[in-house]
Each structure stands twice: as structure tokens, then as C-alpha cells.
Design a protein around this motif. Structure first.
Motif, PDB file in Angstrom:
ATOM      1  N   SER A 125     -56.265  48.000   4.639  1.00 55.75           N
ATOM      2  CA  SER A 125     -55.329  47.722   3.551  1.00 55.75           C
ATOM      3  C   SER A 125     -55.862  48.324   2.252  1.00 55.75           C
ATOM      4  O   SER A 125     -55.462  47.936   1.161  1.00 55.75           O
ATOM      5  N   GLU A 126     -56.737  49.312   2.408  1.00 52.84           N
ATOM      6  CA  GLU A 126     -57.307  50.023   1.267  1.00 52.84           C
ATOM      7  C   GLU A 126     -56.196  50.696   0.457  1.00 52.84           C
ATOM      8  O   GLU A 126     -55.285  51.296   1.018  1.00 52.84           O
ATOM      9  N   ASP A 133     -40.944  45.015  -1.285  1.00 53.60           N
ATOM     10  CA  ASP A 133     -39.628  44.462  -0.971  1.00 53.60           C
ATOM     11  C   ASP A 133     -39.015  45.414   0.060  1.00 53.60           C
ATOM     12  O   ASP A 133     -38.458  46.451  -0.297  1.00 53.60           O
ATOM     13  N   PRO A 134     -39.143  45.105   1.342  1.00 51.76           N
ATOM     14  CA  PRO A 134     -38.703  46.047   2.374  1.00 51.76           C
ATOM     15  C   PRO A 134     -37.183  46.195   2.417  1.00 51.76           C
ATOM     16  O   PRO A 134     -36.446  45.269   2.058  1.00 51.76           O
ATOM     17  N   THR A 135     -36.765  47.366   2.858  1.00 53.76           N
ATOM     18  CA  THR A 135     -35.336  47.623   3.051  1.00 53.76           C
ATOM     19  C   THR A 135     -35.104  47.983   4.515  1.00 53.76           C
ATOM     20  O   THR A 135     -36.045  48.216   5.264  1.00 53.76           O
ATOM     21  N   VAL A 136     -33.851  48.033   4.902  1.00 56.12           N
ATOM     22  CA  VAL A 136     -33.486  48.376   6.273  1.00 56.12           C
ATOM     23  C   VAL A 136     -34.106  49.726   6.629  1.00 56.12           C
ATOM     24  O   VAL A 136     -33.999  50.695   5.876  1.00 56.12           O
ATOM     25  N   GLY A 137     -34.811  49.762   7.757  1.00 50.83           N
ATOM     26  CA  GLY A 137     -35.420  51.003   8.227  1.00 50.83           C
ATOM     27  C   GLY A 137     -36.886  51.144   7.875  1.00 50.83           C
ATOM     28  O   GLY A 137     -37.527  52.109   8.296  1.00 50.83           O
ATOM     29  N   ASP A 138     -37.444  50.196   7.129  1.00 50.27           N
ATOM     30  CA  ASP A 138     -38.868  50.293   6.795  1.00 50.27           C
ATOM     31  C   ASP A 138     -39.721  49.922   7.999  1.00 50.27           C
ATOM     32  O   ASP A 138     -39.484  48.924   8.677  1.00 50.27           O
ATOM     33  N   PHE A 139     -40.723  50.744   8.246  1.00 47.33           N
ATOM     34  CA  PHE A 139     -41.731  50.521   9.279  1.00 47.33           C
ATOM     35  C   PHE A 139     -42.971  50.060   8.522  1.00 47.33           C
ATOM     36  O   PHE A 139     -43.507  50.805   7.695  1.00 47.33           O
ATOM     37  N   THR A 140     -43.427  48.814   8.753  1.00 48.17           N
ATOM     38  CA  THR A 140     -44.436  48.212   7.892  1.00 48.17           C
ATOM     39  C   THR A 140     -45.562  47.555   8.684  1.00 48.17           C
ATOM     40  O   THR A 140     -45.481  47.395   9.897  1.00 48.17           O
ATOM     41  N   TYR A 141     -46.571  47.143   7.929  1.00 46.11           N
ATOM     42  CA  TYR A 141     -47.688  46.378   8.463  1.00 46.11           C
ATOM     43  C   TYR A 141     -47.866  45.151   7.578  1.00 46.11           C
ATOM     44  O   TYR A 141     -47.986  45.276   6.353  1.00 46.11           O
ATOM     45  N   LEU A 161     -47.400  42.859   2.550  1.00 50.40           N
ATOM     46  CA  LEU A 161     -46.635  43.807   3.360  1.00 50.40           C
ATOM     47  C   LEU A 161     -46.901  45.230   2.859  1.00 50.40           C
ATOM     48  O   LEU A 161     -46.826  45.487   1.659  1.00 50.40           O
ATOM     49  N   ILE A 162     -47.221  46.132   3.790  1.00 53.13           N
ATOM     50  CA  ILE A 162     -47.567  47.517   3.452  1.00 53.13           C
ATOM     51  C   ILE A 162     -46.614  48.442   4.195  1.00 53.13           C
ATOM     52  O   ILE A 162     -46.483  48.356   5.419  1.00 53.13           O
ATOM     53  N   LYS A 163     -45.974  49.343   3.472  1.00 54.11           N
ATOM     54  CA  LYS A 163     -45.055  50.288   4.103  1.00 54.11           C
ATOM     55  C   LYS A 163     -45.848  51.415   4.763  1.00 54.11           C
ATOM     56  O   LYS A 163     -46.684  52.059   4.148  1.00 54.11           O
ATOM     57  N   LEU A 164     -45.558  51.637   6.052  1.00 55.73           N
ATOM     58  CA  LEU A 164     -46.180  52.730   6.798  1.00 55.73           C
ATOM     59  C   LEU A 164     -45.285  53.953   6.857  1.00 55.73           C
ATOM     60  O   LEU A 164     -45.766  55.074   6.957  1.00 55.73           O
ATOM     61  N   GLY A 165     -43.975  53.724   6.846  1.00 52.66           N
ATOM     62  CA  GLY A 165     -43.028  54.820   6.951  1.00 52.66           C
ATOM     63  C   GLY A 165     -41.611  54.290   6.927  1.00 52.66           C
ATOM     64  O   GLY A 165     -41.373  53.104   6.707  1.00 52.66           O
TER      65      GLY A 165
END
Length: 189
Positions: A125-126, A133-141, A161-165
Motif C-alpha cells: 500500500s506504498e 470513492d470507487p465508481t462502476v468498473g473500478d478494479f481495486t484492492y 481502498l486502492i484503485k488498481l485499474g
């Protein structure tokens, strides 16, 4: 009666010394935590610990020379003869995830909003924001639980929450899946 008074005074003296010692330790821990937070915040802004501790800090930026730049890295999620394509973000958590591929994970529905799975390794998580604030289609951790989450409905801000893509195609293949399902995740050429 004098012996009872002496015992009470002794008890009060020992108790006050103990409480003073505990309070002193808490103050040291709080000061240490505040210094760590300041150093962490400054490091995110490109300020070194030495610069943050003396009065003449200068603007500096993190040196990213020689780092592996991710350009148009995409992954494919394959399940039930369907595919989802994800365009990966360029951040340390995404790079850490990519280093685990290929993977086969079992996903499940969570709260009618996201599909989640728990990879065997925790991801870095560096340099991650405190949350998104995730949206539809977010690939997260989701760092606190150590799970991947793919959002197929809107959701509010989440700490950790961390967005990956972001999914570029195939989101509709996830929405109506019920129960657990196996997903093969691999890098695309």
C-alpha cells in the motif's frame, strides 16, 4: 489506626507514580506517532525526514528515474466463457498485483455492489491514498481486509481502498453472476 493511614498513603503514592509513568509513556507514544505521521506525510510530498525536522525545508520531488513505467498494461479476467478486460493504473499496488500473475481466484458477491476475492499475498500500500470513492468498473484492492474488489455498482468513499485499474470492457458479464465463481487473471500481450 496509624498503620492503616500509612498503608493508604503508601497505596496512593504508588498509584500516583504508576499513573504518572503511564501518562509519560502515552505522551512519548503520541509524540512518536505524530512524528511518524509528519514524516510519512512529508515523504508523500517529497520532503525528507531531515528537511521536515529542521526549519528550512525545501521543495523536493521524489525521484522516479529508472522506475518501471507502466503504459497500457492490461489484464484479462476469464470466467464462465466470458472475459473482462482491465486497464491497469501505474502505482506500486498495481505493480505488486501484476507480479503475482497469472492467478486463479474464487470471487463472490459482496453487498450487491462488488465482486471480491482474497489473494494469498497482501499487496503493497506504498504511496497509496488514504482511500477512494470507487465508481462502476473500478478494479481495486481493499488493504484492511486484503481483498480485491470489482465494483459493478456505485459505492461511497472507502478508507483503505486502492484503485488498481479500470474495466474497459466486459463489466456486464459480472453484474448478474450469482454465487462463487473461479476467475483466471492474466496479463495481456
Amino acid at each position: 489506626m496509624d498503620k492503616t493511614v500509612q498503608q493508604i498513603l503508601l497505596l496512593l503514592t504508588v498509584s500516583s507514580m504508576f499513573l504518572t509513568a503511564c501518562n509519560s509513556r502515552n505522551n512519548e507514544e503520541n509524540t512518536s506517532s505524530e512524528e511518524s505521521l509528519t514524516i510519512h506525510q512529508n515523504s508523500k510530498e517529497g520532503v525528507t525526514a531531515d528537511e521536515s525536522n529542521n526549519g528550512d525545508s525545501q521543495d523536493s520531488t521524489l525521484n522516479h528515474e529508472g522506475s518501471d513505467e507502466m503504459e497500457d498494461i492490461r489484464i484479462k479476467l476469464t470466467f464462465n466463457n466470458e472475459e473482462v478486460i482491465v486497464n491497469m493504473d501505474d502505482n506500486p499496488t498495481s505493480k505488486d498485483f501484476l507480479s503475482l500473475l497469472p492467478l486463479t481466484l474464487t470471487f463472490e458477491d459482496y453487498a450487491g455492489t462488488e465482486k471480491i476475492s482474497y489473494p494469498s499475498n497482501e499487496l503493497s500500500s506504498e504511496e497509496a491514498p488514504s482511500g477512494i470513492d470507487p465508481t462502476v468498473g473500478d478494479f481495486t484492492y481493499y488493504a484492511p481486509w486484503g481483498n480485491l474488489a470489482i465494483y459493478y455498482k456505485d459505492f461511497g468513499y472507502s478508507n483503505g481502498l486502492i484503485k488498481l485499474g479500470e474495466i474497459e470492457s466486459g463489466i456486464e458479464n459480472l453484474e448478474n453472476l450469482n454465487g462463487d465463481f473461479a476467475v483466471i487473471i492474466e496479463k495481456m500481450d
